[in-house]
Design a protein around this motif. Sequence first.
Motif, PDB file in Angstrom:
ATOM      1  N   LEU A  56      -8.648 -16.348  -4.374  1.00  0.00           N
ATOM      2  CA  LEU A  56      -8.635 -15.042  -3.148  1.00  0.00           C
ATOM      3  C   LEU A  56      -7.599 -14.110  -3.928  1.00  0.00           C
ATOM      4  O   LEU A  56      -7.084 -14.342  -4.758  1.00  0.00           O
ATOM      5  CB  LEU A  56      -8.221 -15.384  -1.659  1.00  0.00           C
ATOM      6  N   ASP A  88      -7.472  -8.920  -0.898  1.00  0.00           N
ATOM      7  CA  ASP A  88      -8.104  -9.238   0.093  1.00  0.00           C
ATOM      8  C   ASP A  88      -6.853 -10.647   1.152  1.00  0.00           C
ATOM      9  O   ASP A  88      -7.420  -9.527   2.154  1.00  0.00           O
ATOM     10  CB  ASP A  88      -8.379 -10.284  -0.684  1.00  0.00           C
ATOM     11  N   VAL A 109      -9.951 -13.833   5.120  1.00  0.00           N
ATOM     12  CA  VAL A 109      -9.807 -14.468   4.626  1.00  0.00           C
ATOM     13  C   VAL A 109      -9.503 -16.663   4.761  1.00  0.00           C
ATOM     14  O   VAL A 109      -9.288 -16.230   6.503  1.00  0.00           O
ATOM     15  CB  VAL A 109      -8.726 -14.792   3.279  1.00  0.00           C
ATOM     16  N   ALA A 159      -6.013  -8.744   5.263  1.00  0.00           N
ATOM     17  CA  ALA A 159      -6.446 -10.057   5.743  1.00  0.00           C
ATOM     18  C   ALA A 159      -6.014  -9.497   7.211  1.00  0.00           C
ATOM     19  O   ALA A 159      -5.217  -9.720   6.886  1.00  0.00           O
ATOM     20  CB  ALA A 159      -7.012 -11.037   5.623  1.00  0.00           C
TER      21      ALA A 159
END
Lengths: 487, 150
Positions: free
Chosen positions: A47, A51, A4, A55
């Motif tokens: 975000l 996510d 991310v 990540a």
Amino acid sequence: MKFVAVTACPTGIAHTYMAAEALEQAATAAGDEIVVETQGSAGSTTLSTADIEEADAVVLAADVGVQDRGRFANKPVVEATVKQAVNDAAGLIEQARGAAGSEPEATAAAQPVPPEPAGRTAAGSGMAGRLRQWLMTGVSYVIPFVAAGGLLIALSFALGGYRITEAPDVTEYFDPASLLSWAALANQIGSAAFEFLVPVLAGFIAFAMADRPALAPGFVGGAAAVAVEAGFLGGLVAGLLAGAVVAALQRIRVPRAVAGIMPVVVLPLLGSLVVGALMFVLLGKPIAAAMSTLTGWLNGLTGAGALLLGALLGGMIAFDMGGPVNKVAYTFAVGGLSTGSETALEIMAAVMGAGMVPPLALALAATVRSKLFGPAEQESARPAWLLGASFITEGAIPFAAADPLRVIPAMVTGSATTGALSMMFGATLRAPHGGLFVLPLVGQPLLYMLAIAVGVVVAAVAVMLAKQIGRAPATAESAPSEAAVAA
Amino acid sequence: MNIELTHSDLIDLDLRATDRRTAVRSLAQRLVASGRVTDLEQFLTDVESREQQMATGMAGGIGIPHCRSSAVTTPTLAFGRSAVGIDFGADDGPATLIFLIAAPEGGDSDHMAVLAALARRLVRAEFKRTLLEAADPAAVAEYVREEVKP
């Protein structure tokens, strides 16, 4: 791999988006996945928690402060300027691959991290989920203060009896050979720790919302809540207010020269000023007025039935656990003690019994149905037994602050039950506090304990029901992300 | 008034200026002429102060002078192409493609989305190549408008 990224530049027009595009291109070229949050003038899609959880590393390409940076506390982070991201995105992605699996940012940058439970329990990404996450962060930091302060105060009652609160200041009189002196010391240290409850709660709620610049406004707002006797509910308000104010101020774009001093000087200063002013001016007077109205009303209630009065006072005690409503009820009870009348002693007993209910009930509920409570709450269940037994109602604050709408009504129900039963049984008490330690001073001790036990069970059942009903959607919501983490 | 991001009058495929300030002024005058900028000097000051924060030249021969300014009425791109190149402070030499991006002070995010889309195109090789090879301003304007369509 999956990454991310956040991009942000001073004007938020060009580089933010160029950097985002370059990172996306480079990640695709390298066969990686990336989700980029562009903190620019065209708005951005935040975000998602999922996510971030998934990540392997975080890329921050920013020339100005990244908003809400606390989200990445447990992740390896690669930092760069937007220009570096535009000119050499491939290199940054390469760095991110290297950083993946290394030390998380927290350790590297020695940032204060909300303890694990805070983030994990609130995987929900909606507003309610985020709100709960903010509150849980505040709660997780306040628990040690409740435990340390509460247990010291309980210890002081055990060693020194209920009159220990009247002991002289230990700075004026302290005799190492006297147990009473040690008890007084424990009591005064515990009280000092309790002074922090509301400010720490407010401070770290704000911290969870808007990162470090919000810490000072949160603490100051919390201290203002204490000063205007707004209790922990006032602290919740102060913390949320501070977080929101600082988050709003962070959105204002400033020249680069000023950007450097924003987080350490400007944001704390303006945030504290705004939040402090609102707390003192907007909240202070109404609370003082409401308290005096409530007191006058209670004093005028002499004709009311004993049962009703007990239930009313019991409910008030549990409502805000040391806040204004609690204080009015408690002061009413203690004020009557000096008259020494039978009714006054009954009222005192009802009030203390009701005040013991919330921590005990929550400890019981968290033990019986631990799944309904987050890890942080489960931790505070153990000291809550002793705090409840010692009539330290504040032991319930971590639970109530984390989930006020479900916990408070349940506690009020249980405490009102105990208050009414205690009046009905005609239990009496000559001491203003002390919990089980003053049981010898209680008239009708067995029935009194029964009244407390019934209230505890009522409150515990109520809170378990409330948590179950309300939680159903939240559990469904968090299930997929937990599965994702496991995978 | 034409509210598209750019149009042919805002495109100069033969930018004669040799230094950054003259180049920006020349493109800004086109913005004033088309009614996109109300106060030339104010706008130039705002561009310059952004430029002072960090040079806007990027690797690959592009310069993107830009600012948010109260003198701007609508998000606009003025584009200039220089045969000799103009120094915008990039590490790898002068810029041949100059994108002057004008954003209004209080533009809401919908308003600004078109500029975000433009900025994203600036790092695409295909976009730069098309602009380098373009032969006529109307075609450039048409191409840019098509590219940044939501």
